[in-house]
Motif scaffolding. Sequence first.
Motif, PDB file in Angstrom:
ATOM      1  N   ASN A  13      23.947 -35.935  -9.627  1.00 37.81           N
ATOM      2  CA  ASN A  13      23.165 -34.616  -9.177  1.00 37.81           C
ATOM      3  C   ASN A  13      22.133 -34.766  -9.670  1.00 37.81           C
ATOM      4  O   ASN A  13      20.783 -34.249  -9.133  1.00 37.81           O
ATOM      5  CB  ASN A  13      24.147 -33.560  -9.369  1.00 37.81           C
ATOM      6  N   HIS A  16      19.752 -36.973  -8.027  1.00 40.75           N
ATOM      7  CA  HIS A  16      19.378 -36.737  -6.707  1.00 40.75           C
ATOM      8  C   HIS A  16      18.222 -35.520  -6.877  1.00 40.75           C
ATOM      9  O   HIS A  16      17.351 -35.645  -6.111  1.00 40.75           O
ATOM     10  CB  HIS A  16      20.687 -35.860  -6.267  1.00 40.75           C
ATOM     11  N   ARG A  17      18.301 -34.632  -7.746  1.00 45.44           N
ATOM     12  CA  ARG A  17      17.344 -33.514  -8.134  1.00 45.44           C
ATOM     13  C   ARG A  17      15.743 -34.260  -8.328  1.00 45.44           C
ATOM     14  O   ARG A  17      14.910 -33.756  -7.918  1.00 45.44           O
ATOM     15  CB  ARG A  17      17.776 -32.622  -8.990  1.00 45.44           C
ATOM     16  N   GLY A  22      17.754 -32.489  -1.937  1.00 44.88           N
ATOM     17  CA  GLY A  22      18.274 -30.948  -2.175  1.00 44.88           C
ATOM     18  C   GLY A  22      19.786 -31.123  -1.844  1.00 44.88           C
ATOM     19  O   GLY A  22      20.353 -32.030  -1.312  1.00 44.88           O
ATOM     20  N   PHE A  23      20.727 -29.893  -2.275  1.00 46.93           N
ATOM     21  CA  PHE A  23      21.992 -29.901  -1.949  1.00 46.93           C
ATOM     22  C   PHE A  23      22.434 -29.119  -0.886  1.00 46.93           C
ATOM     23  O   PHE A  23      23.491 -29.148  -0.442  1.00 46.93           O
ATOM     24  CB  PHE A  23      22.563 -29.395  -3.281  1.00 46.93           C
ATOM     25  N   ASP A  25      22.343 -27.119   2.689  1.00 50.18           N
ATOM     26  CA  ASP A  25      22.065 -27.400   4.250  1.00 50.18           C
ATOM     27  C   ASP A  25      21.637 -26.067   4.906  1.00 50.18           C
ATOM     28  O   ASP A  25      22.415 -25.148   4.917  1.00 50.18           O
ATOM     29  CB  ASP A  25      23.574 -27.681   4.750  1.00 50.18           C
ATOM     30  N   ARG A  70      23.030 -20.145   3.942  1.00 49.31           N
ATOM     31  CA  ARG A  70      23.101 -21.803   4.040  1.00 49.31           C
ATOM     32  C   ARG A  70      24.320 -21.840   4.729  1.00 49.31           C
ATOM     33  O   ARG A  70      25.535 -21.029   4.651  1.00 49.31           O
ATOM     34  CB  ARG A  70      23.130 -22.389   2.512  1.00 49.31           C
ATOM     35  N   ARG A 223      27.910 -29.267  -7.024  1.00 50.04           N
ATOM     36  CA  ARG A 223      26.753 -29.374  -5.729  1.00 50.04           C
ATOM     37  C   ARG A 223      26.881 -27.972  -5.361  1.00 50.04           C
ATOM     38  O   ARG A 223      25.578 -27.759  -4.700  1.00 50.04           O
ATOM     39  CB  ARG A 223      27.206 -30.507  -5.060  1.00 50.04           C
ATOM     40  N   ALA A 227      23.510 -25.750  -4.764  1.00 46.48           N
ATOM     41  CA  ALA A 227      23.144 -25.307  -3.375  1.00 46.48           C
ATOM     42  C   ALA A 227      22.856 -24.145  -3.334  1.00 46.48           C
ATOM     43  O   ALA A 227      21.943 -23.392  -2.747  1.00 46.48           O
ATOM     44  CB  ALA A 227      24.271 -26.036  -2.649  1.00 46.48           C
ATOM     45  N   GLU A 230      19.598 -23.239  -4.880  1.00 46.88           N
ATOM     46  CA  GLU A 230      18.458 -23.675  -3.951  1.00 46.88           C
ATOM     47  C   GLU A 230      18.218 -22.275  -2.969  1.00 46.88           C
ATOM     48  O   GLU A 230      17.281 -22.030  -2.314  1.00 46.88           O
ATOM     49  CB  GLU A 230      18.688 -24.845  -3.215  1.00 46.88           C
ATOM     50  N   GLU A 233      16.567 -19.389  -4.353  1.00 53.26           N
ATOM     51  CA  GLU A 233      15.290 -19.604  -4.450  1.00 53.26           C
ATOM     52  C   GLU A 233      14.288 -19.577  -3.117  1.00 53.26           C
ATOM     53  O   GLU A 233      13.145 -18.989  -3.123  1.00 53.26           O
ATOM     54  CB  GLU A 233      15.001 -20.897  -5.134  1.00 53.26           C
ATOM     55  N   ARG A 234      15.083 -20.341  -2.303  1.00 50.80           N
ATOM     56  CA  ARG A 234      14.333 -20.126  -0.649  1.00 50.80           C
ATOM     57  C   ARG A 234      14.150 -18.944  -0.487  1.00 50.80           C
ATOM     58  O   ARG A 234      13.118 -18.434   0.394  1.00 50.80           O
ATOM     59  CB  ARG A 234      15.214 -21.083   0.227  1.00 50.80           C
TER      60      ARG A 234
END
Length: 341
Positions: A13, A16-17, A22-23, A25, A70, A223, A227, A230, A233-234
């Motif tokens: 992970n 990946h970052r 991103g994790f 969807d 998400r 994960r 996710a 993320e 944050e979005r």
Amino acid sequence: MAVLDGVLAAAGNMAHRVLGGGFADFTPMPRTLVDQGRARFVYHYDSADSGDPVLLVPPLAVPDTPFDLRRGCSLVEHLARRRPTYLLDYGPIGFRDRDLGLEHWVDEVLPAAIGTVRERTGRAPHLIGWCFGGILSVLAAARLGIDAIATLTVVASPFDFTKMPLLMPFRPIVAATGGHAFTPVYRAMGTIPAPLVRAAFQVSALDRHLTKPIAVATHLHDRDYLAQIEAVERFTANMVAYPGRTVGQIYHQFYRANALARGAIEVGGTRIDLAAAKQRTLLIAGRADTIAPRRAVGHLVKVLPDAEVEFVTAKGGHLGVLTGRAARHETWPLIDRHLNG
């Protein structure tokens, strides 16, 4: 073996970052715009045809993502499998909208959205309001009467502003200036711009904001946790502005006068008694909510003496109680039970 698996997952992970992956969807649930007006967009999600419809009511100053945060952690996704699901969105708010007051949402936006859902389904919708959207839902129910709305679900909505610790430091300033310390600001700016709204949301969860690097480091193997980080944050990055007139009404009536706690406010020159909302109501507070703590939310029970109100708490903070990972197992089953009567 479990420890080794965790270490390997964390290493994967982290890589990946680092590589920018991103994790979460963020594929939105499919939906269709079915009605619109000034600061009013009503969407119908691809959803089940049977059952009573729900209308999701967000607060002002946020994007329409809280209910569809998400994939795998979306209240819309959960509800759409079970019943017709609609969302009210307000679109972008700018300086041109500085004249919009509470009366616009209570007398025009909510009634029009409710009417659209009823016209399309033949049934009064269940309203699910989060944060200020819950306040708007109660005001609309009081204004429109028992037949227009099937039930209310109010999540993380404060109805006693004296029970909100984050606001307490400002009261001496307000008292010292006769309540006018903030007035010139919103009048001059016309709106509370999105960056200020975003900053206020971050300050409200400052402890979690400061400790987030540690939390991420200790959950690198998970994960689903990453996710969710993320997604939050979005959500925070996409705050929108508050119209100036509405801000003034909230400041003077909700904060200074604590009118919601007293059970009546004035909107567009007309008094609204909250006790006129007699719908069966589910009231939910987040146990870790620092913006709208339990006592601030629970005061609605006193304000609605003639309604059947169930007050419960669930795991999560202000956003988490609605759409956090634990909400899937705590909050959403409570909502299902309430909607099923």
